[in-house]
Write an enzyme that holds these catalytic residues in place. Sequence first.
Site, short mmCIF file in Angstrom:
data_model
loop_
_atom_site.label_atom_id
_atom_site.label_comp_id
_atom_site.label_asym_id
_atom_site.label_seq_id
_atom_site.Cartn_x
_atom_site.Cartn_y
_atom_site.Cartn_z
N ASP A 193 0.82 -1.21 0.00
CA ASP A 193 0.00 0.00 0.00
C ASP A 193 0.85 1.25 0.00
O ASP A 193 2.03 1.24 0.31
CB ASP A 193 -0.95 0.00 1.19
CG ASP A 193 -0.23 -0.07 2.53
OD1 ASP A 193 0.80 -0.76 2.62
OD2 ASP A 193 -0.70 0.55 3.50
N ASP A 220 7.43 5.27 -1.42
CA ASP A 220 7.30 4.58 -0.14
C ASP A 220 6.09 3.66 -0.24
O ASP A 220 4.97 4.13 -0.16
CB ASP A 220 7.13 5.61 0.98
CG ASP A 220 6.76 5.01 2.31
OD1 ASP A 220 6.92 3.79 2.48
OD2 ASP A 220 6.28 5.76 3.19
N GLU A 254 0.26 -1.80 5.34
CA GLU A 254 1.26 -1.42 6.33
C GLU A 254 1.00 -0.04 6.90
O GLU A 254 1.15 0.21 8.10
CB GLU A 254 2.66 -1.48 5.69
CG GLU A 254 3.81 -1.23 6.65
CD GLU A 254 4.28 0.21 6.67
OE1 GLU A 254 5.17 0.53 7.49
OE2 GLU A 254 3.76 1.04 5.90
N GLU A 255 0.60 0.90 6.03
CA GLU A 255 0.57 2.31 6.42
C GLU A 255 -0.52 2.64 7.43
O GLU A 255 -0.41 3.63 8.15
CB GLU A 255 0.40 3.19 5.18
CG GLU A 255 1.56 3.12 4.18
CD GLU A 255 2.83 3.80 4.67
OE1 GLU A 255 2.85 4.25 5.83
OE2 GLU A 255 3.79 3.90 3.89
N ASP A 306 12.18 -0.77 2.95
CA ASP A 306 11.30 0.37 3.27
C ASP A 306 12.04 1.54 3.90
O ASP A 306 11.43 2.45 4.44
CB ASP A 306 10.18 -0.11 4.21
CG ASP A 306 8.99 0.82 4.22
OD1 ASP A 306 8.90 1.68 3.32
OD2 ASP A 306 8.16 0.70 5.13
N HIS A 358 4.67 10.58 2.63
CA HIS A 358 3.36 10.81 3.26
C HIS A 358 2.84 12.22 2.96
O HIS A 358 1.91 12.67 3.63
CB HIS A 358 3.38 10.56 4.78
CG HIS A 358 3.72 9.17 5.16
ND1 HIS A 358 3.60 8.69 6.45
CD2 HIS A 358 4.17 8.12 4.44
CE1 HIS A 358 3.96 7.43 6.50
NE2 HIS A 358 4.32 7.06 5.28
#
Length: 486
Positions: free
Chosen positions: A78, A115, A145-146, A169, A457
Amino acid sequence: MSDLAHLSPQHLWQHFAKICSIPHPSKHEEALAQYIVNWAKEKKFHVERDAVGNILIRKPATAGMENRQSVVLQAHLDMVPQKNNDTEHDFTKDPIQTYVDGQWLKARGTTLGADNGVGMASALAVLSDDSLSHGPIEVLLTMTEETGMDGAFGLQPNWLQSEILINTDSETEGEIYMGCAGGIDCITDLALNREAVPNGYQTFKLSLKGLKGGHSGCDIHLGLGNANKLMARFLFAHAAELQARLLSFNGGTLRNAIPREASVVLSLPAAQAELLKKTCADFLSEINHELEAVEKNMALLVEPCECGFQALTADSQSRLISLINASTNGVIRMSDSVKGVVETSLNVGVVTTEQDSAQILYLIRSLTDSGKQYVVEMLTSLGELAGAKVNAKGSYPGWQPNPESPVMNLVSESYKKLFDTTPHIMVIHAGLECGLFKHPYPKMDMVSIGPTITGAHSPDEQVHIASVGRYWQLLTQVLKSIPERN
């Protein structure tokens, strides 16, 4: 996507272009997962999925390397969905629009998904590039994961066969990570009471925009503005003099992203409208001066609006504003054992108001369990003072550093050999999945590497193109150098 066709290493960038073309925000990565499974089947690789949707692909060793230790290349499926306010983009339907800007690859008005898309692309490239030398390879791609590390939490023992795991990552080329922070979500719910807006009042929407935002782990030490905190600061200082009544407060979108925007709806006497505009302009000047080194594009907009909510009562308004204003944000403590690394931090990530309640979503990160617990207790105490309910959930462990890790030392030596310089051995203040993997696979030797990504992000996310090439050189050299089984 045509820009990506000219980049090297070609296999990696081809896979990344395909990843960008398939929407895969958190909770919506199934289309990408299905594409990868079908691709692996077409390539005749062994592929399977577990109960939570994680993908496992196996590739046999190249000739003569069958006795090497097996390696897992790991990435998450994701990406974080963030966009600029003026960008039209549906992350569940629209592809990411990439472009090359000098030495960097960026996206048009959205997060790029480097990312962890570049790491995922590198794992797929290892599978598809038959010119590489390596022992047995497993590729593990985890779900969601996020927004909670769902895939890592659901990983079962005895599924992976490898002795070594390389997490892809990390976000700084030239740094090798051997540990990371753990984290926990803290949710504060405050009951609200409302009453009619007084006669003669006008309603305005205040919108704070243009902040950088960023990763609430990797960027938390940079002193970036937090839109939720700045808006609460304005209200605490000026609501009384403006005779303003608060109708709504909404800011941030993800608990693991530093909030870039926040908005409130206020009603105040019509005669105070000009004072509101002046006060907002003065406040913007004040915070621009304070944050001028890190925030260049802040704006505080004032515009008339309509709102279906009544005003908060004076008590509810005071408690909500004070609760947000008193919430610590940023670095809580630096590490004594790992110099220059944040030990414990707090991000006031999301604030929302409904008819009868407000909710604040915090993300706590710490290298120590005691640090996490301290901040939970601090927020619980604050909630008790405000008459709010506090619930901590979703705790995940940190990844404890192992300075004697054989694979870390192999990666370090490989880097020196390739680039004639010593890499930095680091502990990252972000939540890598390695800490969770250690539960079902306690003896697995782990390390984390990656290219240079900045602005993760946030819509400013970008990946340094040349660093991807160096990361690929390092990854393939390490795979070539993995020792034989004992």
